[in-house]
Write an enzyme that holds these catalytic residues in place. Structure first.
Site, PDB file in Angstrom:
ATOM      1  N   ASP A 111       0.877  -1.150   0.000  1.00  0.00           N
ATOM      2  CA  ASP A 111       0.000   0.000   0.000  1.00  0.00           C
ATOM      3  C   ASP A 111       0.934   1.224   0.000  1.00  0.00           C
ATOM      4  O   ASP A 111       2.119   1.096   0.330  1.00  0.00           O
ATOM      5  CB  ASP A 111      -0.854  -0.052   1.278  1.00  0.00           C
ATOM      6  CG  ASP A 111      -1.526   1.272   1.561  1.00  0.00           C
ATOM      7  OD1 ASP A 111      -2.237   1.754   0.671  1.00  0.00           O
ATOM      8  OD2 ASP A 111      -1.328   1.827   2.672  1.00  0.00           O
ATOM      9  N   LEU A 112       0.460   2.406  -0.336  1.00  0.00           N
ATOM     10  CA  LEU A 112       1.328   3.597  -0.354  1.00  0.00           C
ATOM     11  C   LEU A 112       1.080   4.498   0.864  1.00  0.00           C
ATOM     12  O   LEU A 112       1.948   4.633   1.726  1.00  0.00           O
ATOM     13  CB  LEU A 112       1.110   4.385  -1.657  1.00  0.00           C
ATOM     14  CG  LEU A 112       1.385   3.614  -2.962  1.00  0.00           C
ATOM     15  CD1 LEU A 112       1.060   4.486  -4.173  1.00  0.00           C
ATOM     16  CD2 LEU A 112       2.827   3.124  -3.039  1.00  0.00           C
ATOM     17  N   ASP A 113      -0.122   5.099   0.950  1.00  0.00           N
ATOM     18  CA  ASP A 113      -0.391   6.080   2.010  1.00  0.00           C
ATOM     19  C   ASP A 113      -0.347   5.435   3.402  1.00  0.00           C
ATOM     20  O   ASP A 113      -1.067   4.469   3.670  1.00  0.00           O
ATOM     21  CB  ASP A 113      -1.776   6.720   1.814  1.00  0.00           C
ATOM     22  CG  ASP A 113      -1.879   7.514   0.508  1.00  0.00           C
ATOM     23  OD1 ASP A 113      -0.847   7.791  -0.122  1.00  0.00           O
ATOM     24  OD2 ASP A 113      -3.021   7.858   0.125  1.00  0.00           O
ATOM     25  N   SER A 123      -2.882   0.856  -4.461  1.00  0.00           N
ATOM     26  CA  SER A 123      -3.399   1.987  -3.707  1.00  0.00           C
ATOM     27  C   SER A 123      -4.830   2.302  -4.100  1.00  0.00           C
ATOM     28  O   SER A 123      -5.166   2.291  -5.280  1.00  0.00           O
ATOM     29  CB  SER A 123      -2.510   3.214  -3.972  1.00  0.00           C
ATOM     30  OG  SER A 123      -3.088   4.348  -3.377  1.00  0.00           O
ATOM     31  N   ARG A 124      -5.646   2.588  -3.070  1.00  0.00           N
ATOM     32  CA  ARG A 124      -7.028   2.975  -3.341  1.00  0.00           C
ATOM     33  C   ARG A 124      -7.139   4.482  -3.498  1.00  0.00           C
ATOM     34  O   ARG A 124      -8.239   5.023  -3.484  1.00  0.00           O
ATOM     35  CB  ARG A 124      -7.925   2.509  -2.180  1.00  0.00           C
ATOM     36  CG  ARG A 124      -7.899   1.004  -1.985  1.00  0.00           C
ATOM     37  CD  ARG A 124      -8.502   0.585  -0.643  1.00  0.00           C
ATOM     38  NE  ARG A 124      -9.932   0.491  -0.711  1.00  0.00           N
ATOM     39  CZ  ARG A 124     -10.658  -0.518  -0.185  1.00  0.00           C
ATOM     40  NH1 ARG A 124     -10.072  -1.528   0.437  1.00  0.00           N
ATOM     41  NH2 ARG A 124     -11.952  -0.529  -0.279  1.00  0.00           N
ATOM     42  N   ASP A 153      -1.693  -0.406   5.985  1.00  0.00           N
ATOM     43  CA  ASP A 153      -2.067   0.120   7.306  1.00  0.00           C
ATOM     44  C   ASP A 153      -3.553  -0.046   7.608  1.00  0.00           C
ATOM     45  O   ASP A 153      -3.977   0.161   8.738  1.00  0.00           O
ATOM     46  CB  ASP A 153      -1.690   1.609   7.421  1.00  0.00           C
ATOM     47  CG  ASP A 153      -2.501   2.477   6.475  1.00  0.00           C
ATOM     48  OD1 ASP A 153      -2.462   2.227   5.254  1.00  0.00           O
ATOM     49  OD2 ASP A 153      -3.200   3.388   6.959  1.00  0.00           O
TER      50      ASP A 153
END
Ligand SMILES: [Mg+2]
Length: 178
Positions: free
Chosen positions: A13-15, A71-72, A134
């Site tokens: 995931d990114l954020d 990523s969403r 996360d």
């Protein structure tokens, strides 16, 4: 090698997994590069990867593990630019990703699509994918046999401790299912 075996693919995931922000709400374009490891948005907010990210990605590359971004975010263009401006080993980070998947909806969809794109559908079904994320709602990737690794602390993001512990726990669960 810090773990006995690596998965065939690691999905990030990114954020709040690789960097401490939501790129669709916290970043004001345009972005500029401060250094190879740091960027600044138009309000002067500076941003880097969490501190262990670079060494973890280097380790995966050295061990021939495929790297996938999922990523969403509602702002993939911003995320792509961040990955292009932030460097790993003097190379834009985006170059280390074998597949990048975007958009709202479940990560089951993102990861299945990446597996098809990389010709790794069989590896996915055999439990050879691990997702670091996360958000607990993304645990649903277990339904496609992807190990979910939770990144708990938004101040620290992905740490070496989480990385090693989750790969160990993935190794154990794979052995127990044999
Ligand atoms: Mg996230």
């Amino acid at each position: 090698m810090v773990v006995e075996r690596y998965p065939k693919a690691v999905v990030f995931d990114l954020d709040y997994t690789l960097w401490p922000c939501w790129c669709d709400t916290h970043i004001s374009m345009p972005l500029r590069s401060v250094s190879k490891q740091e960027i600044e948005d138009s309000t002067g907010m500076r941003l880097q990867f969490y501190k262990d990210v670079e060494s973890i990605i280097r380790e995966l590359v050295e061990n021939n593990v495929k790297i996938i971004g999922a990523s969403r975010t509602a702002a993939p263009r911003i995320a792509q630019e961040m990955l292009s401006l932030l460097h790993i080993l003097d190379t834009p980070a985006i170059k280390f990703f074998d597949s990048l998947q975007w958009g709202t909806g479940s990560k089951v969809k993102h990861i299945s699509k990446a597996a098809r794109q990389l010709g790794m559908v069989e590896e996915l079904s055999k439990g050879e994918f691990v997702l670091f994320d996360d958000e607990l709602r993304n645990r649903d990737v277990a339904s496609i046999n992807c190990h979910f690794a939770h990144v708990r602390d938004e101040d620290e993001g992905l740490t070496r401790g989480i990385f090693v512990n989750e790969l160990k726990s993935w190794n154990r669960s794979l052995r127990s299912s044999e």
